[in-house]
Design a protein around this motif. Structure first.
Motif, short mmCIF file in Angstrom:
data_model
loop_
_atom_site.label_atom_id
_atom_site.label_comp_id
_atom_site.label_asym_id
_atom_site.label_seq_id
_atom_site.Cartn_x
_atom_site.Cartn_y
_atom_site.Cartn_z
N THR A 11 0.82 -1.22 0.00
CA THR A 11 0.00 0.00 0.00
C THR A 11 0.86 1.26 0.00
O THR A 11 0.70 2.12 -0.86
CB THR A 11 -0.93 0.01 1.23
N LEU A 15 1.42 3.98 -3.10
CA LEU A 15 1.06 5.39 -2.99
C LEU A 15 2.29 6.29 -3.21
O LEU A 15 2.22 7.29 -3.93
CB LEU A 15 0.42 5.68 -1.62
N LEU B 65 -8.36 3.19 2.87
CA LEU B 65 -8.29 3.14 1.40
C LEU B 65 -9.70 3.19 0.81
O LEU B 65 -9.95 3.85 -0.20
CB LEU B 65 -7.59 1.85 0.95
N GLY B 68 -10.98 6.69 0.98
CA GLY B 68 -10.30 7.48 -0.07
C GLY B 68 -10.93 7.23 -1.43
O GLY B 68 -11.14 8.16 -2.22
N ALA B 69 -11.24 5.95 -1.70
CA ALA B 69 -11.87 5.61 -2.98
C ALA B 69 -13.25 6.26 -3.08
O ALA B 69 -13.61 6.85 -4.10
CB ALA B 69 -11.98 4.10 -3.13
N PHE B 105 -6.78 4.11 -5.05
CA PHE B 105 -7.19 3.73 -3.69
C PHE B 105 -8.08 2.49 -3.72
O PHE B 105 -7.94 1.58 -2.90
CB PHE B 105 -7.91 4.90 -3.00
N PHE B 212 -4.46 8.93 5.35
CA PHE B 212 -4.85 8.53 3.99
C PHE B 212 -5.72 9.61 3.34
O PHE B 212 -5.68 9.79 2.11
CB PHE B 212 -5.57 7.17 4.00
N PHE B 216 -4.65 11.28 -0.01
CA PHE B 216 -5.55 11.38 -1.16
C PHE B 216 -5.53 12.80 -1.72
O PHE B 216 -5.39 13.00 -2.93
CB PHE B 216 -6.98 10.98 -0.75
#
Lengths: 41, 242
Positions: A11, A15, B65, B68-69, B105, B212, B216
């Protein structure tokens, strides 16, 4: 433990890698602009 | 972190929104670095779950995640809506940028989830209602990004994509509440308001979401800048051809 390590490496690595890719592309676009501007002067 | 602007290049011709996004990238990047350090420390010191063991620490990656998506696809829909109302390309570029970061994400969520499932459920995948809807969500936005990359520029493409992005966002509330809808048939734990978080896990979970969330936005801001620079390069190339 190995599953957790794999998840964090995957992950965070993805990123960070994506971010580096974006910054590289942005630097290239800005560099192209700079080259064009210098060429016109 | 974000200050590699080439000499002689300015963003004066940018739309105000894109200019502000470019300016905000550097401070958000530094904030992200600071938060990442705190995030790492809180995750390292988070309690080990008595049932799942250390694998439960995937909690501090997987749901952030997902959020974020969700955020990426909501901004895509908002950008599409703004484009339909104003016909300004800046909002279409925002929609594309947000979909790309959202797909990243979502893809990572789709990879980390099965790893966690293998460690706890004993199998990589189950046709659990949430997994199924998440897979559908991923397909919808991967298709959006792929089609945008092949379709080329144009108002018609942007309008169709805007409608597609707005319709696709309906899957997000469905994905979140599908656990309540199919309560008896879902292997996923209850949503957070159902009190599924153990003692001592609140702070690392909060830090995970915050980090996160900022990651993002940092990626989105840089992506917006790249999209704007690409658009300006395309205009210059068109001018040279005339």
């Amino acid at each position: 433990m190995s599953y957790v390590v794999a998840v964090y490496i995957l992950t965070l690595g993805s990123l960070v890698g994506y971010g580096i890719g974006l910054l590289t592309e942005r630097a290239a676009l800005l560099s192209d602009e700079g080259d064009e501007a210098n060429g016109q002067q | 972190m974000a200050g590699n602007q080439a000499e002689g290049s300015t963003r004066e011709e940018f739309e105000p929104f894109e200019r502000r996004a470019a300016q905000a990238a550097a401070p958000v990047g530094w904030l992200l670095l600071a938060l990442s350090a705190v995030y790492g420390w809180t995750v390292w010191n988070a309690p080990i779950d008595s049932v799942q063991g250390v694998i439960q620490k995937i909690l501090y990656v997987h749901p952030p995640l997902a959020y974020g998506a969700y955020l990426g696809f909501i901004i895509t829909a908002a950008g599409g809506l703004a484009y339909l109302r104003s016909d300004r390309e800046v909002w279409d570029r925002l929609a594309v940028a947000s979909a790309q970061v959202g797909v990243l994400f979502c893809t990572l969520m789709m990879i980390t989830g099965p790893i966690w499932a293998k460690g706890t459920w004993g199998r990589w995948w189950s046709w659990d209602p949430r997994l199924t809807v998440t897979l559908l969500l991923w397909f919808v936005y991967v298709a959006y990004v792929v089609l945008r990359s092949f379709a080329g520029p144009g108002a018609r493409t942007a309008r169709i994509a805007a409608v597609y992005g707005i319709v696709g966002v309906i899957l997000i509330p469905l994905n979140y509440f599908v656990i309540e809808i199919f309560e008896a048939r879902s292997m996923h734990p209850a949503n957070l308001e159902g009190g599924s978080l153990g003692e001592g896990m609140g702070i690392p979970f909060l830090m995970g979401n915050l980090t996160f969330f900022v990651a993002f936005f940092y990626l989105l801001l840089v992506r917006i800048d790249v999209e704007a620079l690409r658009a300006r390069a395309a205009v210059r190339a068109a001018e040279r051809r005339l």
